[in-house]
Each structure stands twice: as structure tokens, then as C-alpha cells.
Enzyme design. Sequence first.
Site, short mmCIF file in Angstrom:
data_model
loop_
_atom_site.label_atom_id
_atom_site.label_comp_id
_atom_site.label_asym_id
_atom_site.label_seq_id
_atom_site.Cartn_x
_atom_site.Cartn_y
_atom_site.Cartn_z
CE LYS A 170 -8.70 1.45 75.22
NZ LYS A 170 -8.35 2.28 74.05
CD GLU A 243 6.10 -5.71 77.80
OE1 GLU A 243 7.03 -4.89 78.01
OE2 GLU A 243 6.27 -6.93 77.85
CB CYS A 277 8.28 0.95 73.90
SG CYS A 277 8.46 -0.64 73.09
CD GLU A 374 8.44 6.89 76.68
OE1 GLU A 374 7.45 7.15 77.38
OE2 GLU A 374 8.58 5.82 76.07
P1 NAD Z 1 -1.34 5.73 76.63
O1 NAD Z 1 -1.01 5.17 77.95
O2 NAD Z 1 -1.77 7.14 76.55
O3 NAD Z 1 -2.49 4.89 75.93
C1 NAD Z 1 -2.37 3.51 75.69
C2 NAD Z 1 -3.75 2.88 75.66
O4 NAD Z 1 -4.36 2.99 76.94
C3 NAD Z 1 -4.72 3.50 74.68
O5 NAD Z 1 -5.47 2.46 74.08
C4 NAD Z 1 -5.62 4.34 75.58
O6 NAD Z 1 -6.91 4.54 75.05
C5 NAD Z 1 -5.69 3.49 76.83
N1 NAD Z 1 -6.02 4.20 78.06
C6 NAD Z 1 -5.94 5.53 78.31
N2 NAD Z 1 -6.27 5.76 79.62
C7 NAD Z 1 -6.56 4.57 80.17
C8 NAD Z 1 -6.94 4.16 81.49
N3 NAD Z 1 -7.07 5.03 82.47
N4 NAD Z 1 -7.12 2.83 81.72
C9 NAD Z 1 -6.94 1.92 80.74
N5 NAD Z 1 -6.59 2.26 79.47
C10 NAD Z 1 -6.40 3.57 79.19
O7 NAD Z 1 -0.04 5.47 75.72
P2 NAD Z 1 0.20 5.94 74.22
O8 NAD Z 1 0.47 7.41 74.22
O9 NAD Z 1 -0.87 5.39 73.35
O10 NAD Z 1 1.54 5.14 73.85
C11 NAD Z 1 2.81 5.65 74.06
C12 NAD Z 1 3.44 5.01 75.28
O11 NAD Z 1 3.45 3.59 75.13
C13 NAD Z 1 4.91 5.38 75.48
O12 NAD Z 1 5.13 5.65 76.84
C14 NAD Z 1 5.66 4.11 75.07
O13 NAD Z 1 6.93 3.95 75.65
C15 NAD Z 1 4.72 3.06 75.51
N6 NAD Z 1 4.99 1.81 74.80
C16 NAD Z 1 5.58 0.78 75.50
C17 NAD Z 1 5.88 -0.42 74.86
C18 NAD Z 1 6.53 -1.56 75.58
O14 NAD Z 1 6.56 -2.66 75.05
N7 NAD Z 1 7.06 -1.37 76.78
C19 NAD Z 1 5.58 -0.57 73.49
C20 NAD Z 1 4.98 0.50 72.81
C21 NAD Z 1 4.67 1.68 73.49
#
Ligand code: NAD
Length: 470
Positions: A170, A243, A277, A374
Site C-alpha cells: 500500500k 522505520e 528520514c 522533526e
Molecule cells: P505517514 O505516517 O503519514 O504515512 C505513511 C504511510 O502510512 C502512508 O502510506 C499512509 O497512507 C499510511 N497510513 C496513514 N495512517 C495509517 C494508519 N493509521 N495505519 C496504517 N497506515 C497508515 O508518514 P509520511 O508523512 O508519509 O512520511 C513521512 C514520515 O516517514 C517522516 O516521519 C519520516 O521520518 C518517516 N520516514 C522514516 C524512514 C525510516 O527509514 N525510518 C524512512 C522514510 C520516512
Amino acid sequence: MSTELSLLINGDKVAGHGAAFDVINPATEAAIASGRMASVEQLDQAVAAARQAFQSWRKTSDAERTALLHKVADRIEANADELARIIVQEQGKPLFLAQMEVGGAIAWTRYNADLEIPVKLIEDSEHKRIEGHRKPLGVVASITPWNWPLMIAIWHIIPALRTGNTVVCKPSGLTPLNTLRLVEIINEVLPAGVVNLVTGEREIGEAISAHSGIDKVIFTGSTPTGQNIMANASGNLKRLTLELGGNDAAIVLPGTDVDAVAEGIFQTAFLNMGQTCAALKRLYVHDSLYDALCAKLAEIANAQVVGDGLAEGTSFGPVQNANQFQRVKELVEDAKARGGRILSGGAPVDGKGYFYPPTIVADVSNGVRLVDEEQFGPALPVIRYSDIDEAIRLANDCPFGLGGSVWGPDLAQANSIARQLECGTVWINGHAEVLPHAPFGGCKLSGVGVEFGVEGLLEYTQLQIVNCNR
Ligand code: NAD
């Protein structure tokens, strides 16, 4: 152009039955694709297809899987140009970075294809032989964010396949097009049902987390979402790799050659417009070099060419989405109000698109939101320190623990400081470098588990002990 979005279930492209949504190009704010999200019933169909496919995929030999995954890498390579352009249009990054993302996707696929799944010999005595074998878990769900959408989908999908699992993925609703194209490409090589794709946001994400037909969730995204997934996943004790967010600190030691490190610091702080990230997000600089390093960073920032990622000469693209754009504006305004000195950027670019230039903010410290939170965007706070123990304390005074770095000429001193930082990876004279063979993951609120290397691969397996009495 406006593409019709679909799902991919059991080898077939089908329209979603859920809510309508558009994919927006962040450089123009125009819709480039539209479609409907998956319904929960369609998620059930995708999981059923993956469960069915698991019965035969789990029986394929290591050699077969290795060969098929190299074929997948060949097909990605053959479609590299198209994939890179899709990434630019929906994600915003400049074309050269999108090409780097596709190159990384190919490299990670080939590396995982060739990884061996070890059998551990635990005892080999006259009466007994005990071995540890690694078995696939079943159906793995991959939930990805919008910052490096293709690369992260590959990080999730390929090790799952290598170890004999099947997949339902997804992508983020903000950047689904490249992952849909990737899954189409994978389906040209692998049997139907082995990799499926559903679209959707929170509702489908929660249904995935709670689904009894899914055995593991690999999630990359924000910490609150990761916490929500963990809470929802307990019903069938799903395996989790999370992650999550980060707020990486870097410490620049006295005696560092400012001219030698400034470019590296800038590039790793602003990689992907800061939407990485493990980008360098807080810079602690010793008093003796503070002014010189600030001036050099501002000079590099001011030389960036901000524009549409497909335009010739662009080095710096837009922020990916309206919410993130708003957040960066808010955090920079708050820093200004708290005495932050803007050395470059500091305000959005007028006109269409979520353009925010690389922004260096001096004279702030812990306690200001831009430092504590962040920011996940193109704004870097630079913090002055005079005592190294105080710098270490400030660096560790953070709920996240993804990455960190130490910059300086004395490697023994840098190593000793590096070991005191509370984070999953610490770099010396570098930052944000991820490699297929080096395990990567966070501590504290930055995550659970690791990806990459053999350790990452084994997170897609269950250990079975075979205790044989001779
Ligand atoms: P997000 O958490 O808003 O969304 C990530 C994904 O989760 C999307 O596909 C979204 O549709 C889905 N999602 C949303 N609500 C959900 C729920 N309740 N249950 C399951 N899935 C759900 O994050 P984002 O804004 O897309 O990404 C940015 C964040 O990702 C930043 O905090 C960044 O640090 C982190 N990130 C971490 C890494 C790592 O390796 N640690 C890598 C890249 C990004």
C-alpha cells in the site's frame, strides 16, 4: 496528462471501490492522476490472492527466486527512464535524484536476490544435531511513505520475496503511481498473486494492521502512524518492522576544515529537500568555527537552483505536499519569532508549486520547535556550542534515535563521541548514507527492527529449530 489509477490484485488491474482521490504534481499543483482507493473488501481479495500464491511461492527454490529477482531488476532497468519521470511528477525531486532512486532500487534488488539465507548449526554431537532454519512468514504487508516511494517499496518487497513470502503493498496516496508501475513490472515476471497493490490511506492502513490474513507489516512512515499500527497488530501477533521518524543531530568538532565538510553537511541535510528520514536535521557547531561554517552553508544554499524537477538545471525541487509545505513555513516563522537568524531562504517562493528554498537558521537551540521537532523539510537549524559534553547532551535530548553524526579530523575522538550518541546509525564525516549491506533502523521512537543486510533479510522469516536425535 491525467492517468487513471488502479489497484493490482492477483495479476489484474482493477479500479478501486473506495473514496475518490487525485495525485497532485507538487511543482504545479495540478492533478496528474485520479482514481478510487481500495475498499476493505478489495483488501480482503488482495490478501486472499497473496495467501493462495504463498502456497506455491514458498516452495520455489533459492536458486529460482534469485534468478527471478534478477529478472525483476532487469525489467526495472529497462523501464528506468519512465519510472524516474513518474517519480519527479508525483514526488517533486529533481530528475537526477529520481534517477538515483531508480538506480538504488535496482542495486537493492540485485543485492537481496544474491543474499544467502543461512542455516545455523547449533549442535553437532554424537547423539544429536540441532539446526536453525529460516522459514517464510506468509503474507507481508508493505506500507510506504511519499519521500522515497520507489526505493522504500523495493526495500520492503524484495527481501520479503527473497525469503519466500508473498506481498500486499500500500503506497502513500500522495505518490502511488511509481509503485503501481513497479508492481506491474514485477507481475510481468512473477506469478499472479505474489505481489498485489491496494491504494488508500488511514482506513485501509488500519484494516491492514488488524487483518488476520497478514503475518507481518513492514512500515516506513511517521512515529504516530507506527504506534497506531503496533496497537492494531496484536490480534494475530503480527511481526513488525517499523522505520519511523527521526531528528538526527550532527556535531562538528573544533579543528574541522570548514571548506572540506560544508558541501557534505549541506547535501546530507537537504537531501531530497530535507525530506529524508535520516537526513541531518540539527547541526551543533563548535564556537570556533560557527560563523565560518554558517557562512559557507549559506553560500551553498544560495547557489541552489529551485524549480520543477523536470526543468533543465534544477538542483532543488518543491516540498512534496501542501501539509508539509505549511509545516516548514510554520516552523521557520516560529524560529524567527524566537530569535532565529535567517542566513538563506526563510520564505516560500511566490507562485504555483510548493517551493521553499534551502533555509539555514542560526542562533537557535534546543527548546525552539525547529530544533526539537522533526521538520522533514528544507530548513536546517545551526546551534552553537562550546563544551563537547553539552553538545552530546543536547544531541541526545530527543525522543527519536534514527541517525547521528560527528564531523572532525581526529577519528579517535570522533569515534568516542559517536559511541555516546543515542541512535541506530552514527556516521563519522558523513551522514544519511544507507547501503544494502549495512543494517539500518532506529532506537527510541524511531522504530523497531532493522532493514538491509542479512539481519534485515531475516526479519521476514521465522526461526525453526530442528532438534534431531541420531
Ligand atoms: P505517514 O505516517 O503519514 O504515512 C505513511 C504511510 O502510512 C502512508 O502510506 C499512509 O497512507 C499510511 N497510513 C496513514 N495512517 C495509517 C494508519 N493509521 N495505519 C496504517 N497506515 C497508515 O508518514 P509520511 O508523512 O508519509 O512520511 C513521512 C514520515 O516517514 C517522516 O516521519 C519520516 O521520518 C518517516 N520516514 C522514516 C524512514 C525510516 O527509514 N525510518 C524512512 C522514510 C520516512
